[in-house]
Scaffold this motif. Structure first.
Motif, PDB file in Angstrom:
ATOM      1  N   LEU A   2       1.009   4.031  -3.064  1.00 23.98           N
ATOM      2  CA  LEU A   2       0.675   5.423  -2.758  1.00 23.98           C
ATOM      3  C   LEU A   2       1.809   6.360  -3.179  1.00 23.98           C
ATOM      4  O   LEU A   2       1.562   7.430  -3.748  1.00 23.98           O
ATOM      5  N   ILE A  39       1.775   6.540  -7.044  1.00 28.46           N
ATOM      6  CA  ILE A  39       0.688   7.366  -7.572  1.00 28.46           C
ATOM      7  C   ILE A  39       0.956   8.851  -7.311  1.00 28.46           C
ATOM      8  O   ILE A  39       0.655   9.714  -8.146  1.00 28.46           O
ATOM      9  N   ALA A  40       1.543   9.149  -6.144  1.00 26.29           N
ATOM     10  CA  ALA A  40       1.806  10.547  -5.777  1.00 26.29           C
ATOM     11  C   ALA A  40       3.148  11.052  -6.279  1.00 26.29           C
ATOM     12  O   ALA A  40       3.596  12.121  -5.874  1.00 26.29           O
ATOM     13  N   TRP A  42      -2.348  -4.413  -5.715  1.00 26.09           N
ATOM     14  CA  TRP A  42      -2.845  -4.243  -4.343  1.00 26.09           C
ATOM     15  C   TRP A  42      -3.822  -5.350  -3.970  1.00 26.09           C
ATOM     16  O   TRP A  42      -3.771  -5.895  -2.866  1.00 26.09           O
ATOM     17  N   SER A  82       0.829  -1.209   0.000  1.00 30.22           N
ATOM     18  CA  SER A  82       0.000   0.000   0.000  1.00 30.22           C
ATOM     19  C   SER A  82       0.862   1.256   0.000  1.00 30.22           C
ATOM     20  O   SER A  82       0.590   2.213  -0.742  1.00 30.22           O
ATOM     21  N   VAL A  83       1.925   1.255   0.809  1.00 34.21           N
ATOM     22  CA  VAL A  83       2.825   2.410   0.859  1.00 34.21           C
ATOM     23  C   VAL A  83       3.508   2.615  -0.490  1.00 34.21           C
ATOM     24  O   VAL A  83       3.596   3.748  -0.997  1.00 34.21           O
TER      25      VAL A  83
END
Length: 395
Positions: free
Chosen positions: A121, A124-125, A352, A117-118
């Protein structure tokens, strides 16, 4: 005709590179462990870094980055993460009607879901070089923290260390090296007390044949000859190899890793170009499917021997290595513009969901039908990736 020749040549190079990659990984891992043992490095830490670790994936990613092919490196990372779960872990489930997992497996799967998940994220960012460096350092720090924490937990007996997924095809030379290193204190001459107890062959017949012992037991003459042969073998004294030998073998393994990774990355890129596939799709399909073959083999063995802990430790350990160390290297040295365009929401979602699936299976227990569903899902993932890759190329 020239296109067909080029395609066949690169497919052959790709397959040859895979064999060289496995050879190099085996050499590098085996002799790294032996050298570390000679230097009194913690065997737990050595096991953690050599087993359940995707060193060949890391080298392939580094070589792809050196060729300015960040999209294929990211595709390989995502595809390998998905393949380890949907195409490797699922194979083990097919061999078990019901699988129950221990506390170690539950801790491993929880850590994987969090780190995946990290990673996604951060991906994506991803904006700007400063954030890219921050994300890469964060992931590498997470890998170091993971290694230290898991090593300490293994020492305390809380966790079980991952089994080796890269050394299933160890050569006889490596086996003899390991045996000689572990048997330095073996007694050379057989003790006289051995005369009064059954030989190894007699014990094997007694324990394995059971009620068939009286019917199938070899004659006394054959047993006596076998006993003499067994004692003769014990007298053989194998001198352990020198440190220089293992360092040279380690260097050869590393060189084979580097050369094979270059061959695989270059040939895979050419194959993708010939088949009108984007670099990302080549990484998520052809490259990841091939480089995760050892995990598939271990998963099948773990399932056939009803050892679900081995399946989880290898699958989850490999994926944690991918999203932390490999992901950190990718963030720091990858091209930000390529990385932003090198993945789709579909690929991130599947990656994910794969982590969620293995987390749920480990927590609730596995069934054979789950393995079938996961394999079907992986095939569907490959089909969608190839179709999307062709569409992107056409555009």
């Amino acid at each position: 005709m020239a296109t067909i020749d080029s395609l066949l040549f690169n497919i052959s190079s790709f397959i040859a590179g895979l064999f060289l990659l496995e050879y190099g990984a085996d050499k590098f891992i085996d002799h790294t462990a032996i050298v570390a043992k000679r230097l009194n490095v913690s065997p737990t830490l050595v096991g953690l870094l050599t087993c359940g670790a995707e060193w060949e994936e890391l080298v392939v990613i580094v070589v792809a980055l050196s060729q300015k092919n960040s999209n294929m490196a990211l595709g390989n990372l995502i595809g390998s993460s998905v393949a380890n779960i949907l195409a490797s872990f699922s194979l083990g489930l097919l061999f078990m009607k019901k699988a129950e997992f221990d506390r170690s497996s539950k801790i491993y799967s929880t850590v994987l879901l969090s780190l995946t998940s990290v990673f996604l994220l951060l991906l994506i960012a991803l904006k700007g070089s400063s954030f890219q460096w921050f994300g890469g350092i964060l992931l590498i720090v997470a890998f170091v923290v993971y290694v230290i924490s898991v090593a300490s937990l293994i020492y305390r007996g809380t966790l079980t260390a991952p089994e080796d997924s890269d050394s299933d095809s160890d050569s006889s030379d490596d086996d003899s090296d390991s045996d000689s290193d572990s048997d330095d204190d073996r007694t050379i001459n057989a003790d006289d007390s051995d005369r009064g107890r059954p030989s190894d062959e007699e014990q094997a017949w007694t324990s394995d044949k059971g009620h068939q012992l009286n019917l199938l037991k070899p004659s006394p003459n054959k047993m006596a000859k076998a006993k003499k042969k067994s004692k003769a073998v014990k007298v053989i004294n194998e001198r352990p190899k020198t440190m220089r030998h293992h360092v040279v073998q380690l260097a050869l393994g590393l060189a084979a890793l580097l050369v094979s990774s270059y061959i695989i990355a270059h040939s895979a890129s050419t194959i993708g170009h010939e088949l009108a596939l984007s670099g990302t799709v080549v990484g998520t399909t052809i490259l990841s499917l091939a480089t995760t073959l050892p995990e598939k083999f271990v998963a099948i063995l773990g399932g056939a021997r009803h050892q679900p802990g081995i399946m989880v430790a290898n699958t989850v350990g490999s994926n944690i290595f991918l999203v932390t160390l490999c992901g950190g290297v990718l963030f720091i040295w990858g091209d930000a513009s390529q990385l932003q365009l090198a993945f789709t929401l579909f690929e991130a979602t599947v990656m994910w969901l794969s982590a969620v699936i293995i987390f749920g299976i480990v927590m609730m227990g596995g069934r054979r039908w789950m393995g079938v569903v996961m394999l079907v899902g992986y095939i569907a993932f490959l089909v969608v990736e190839i179709m999307n890759g062709r569409e992107l190329d056409d555009e």
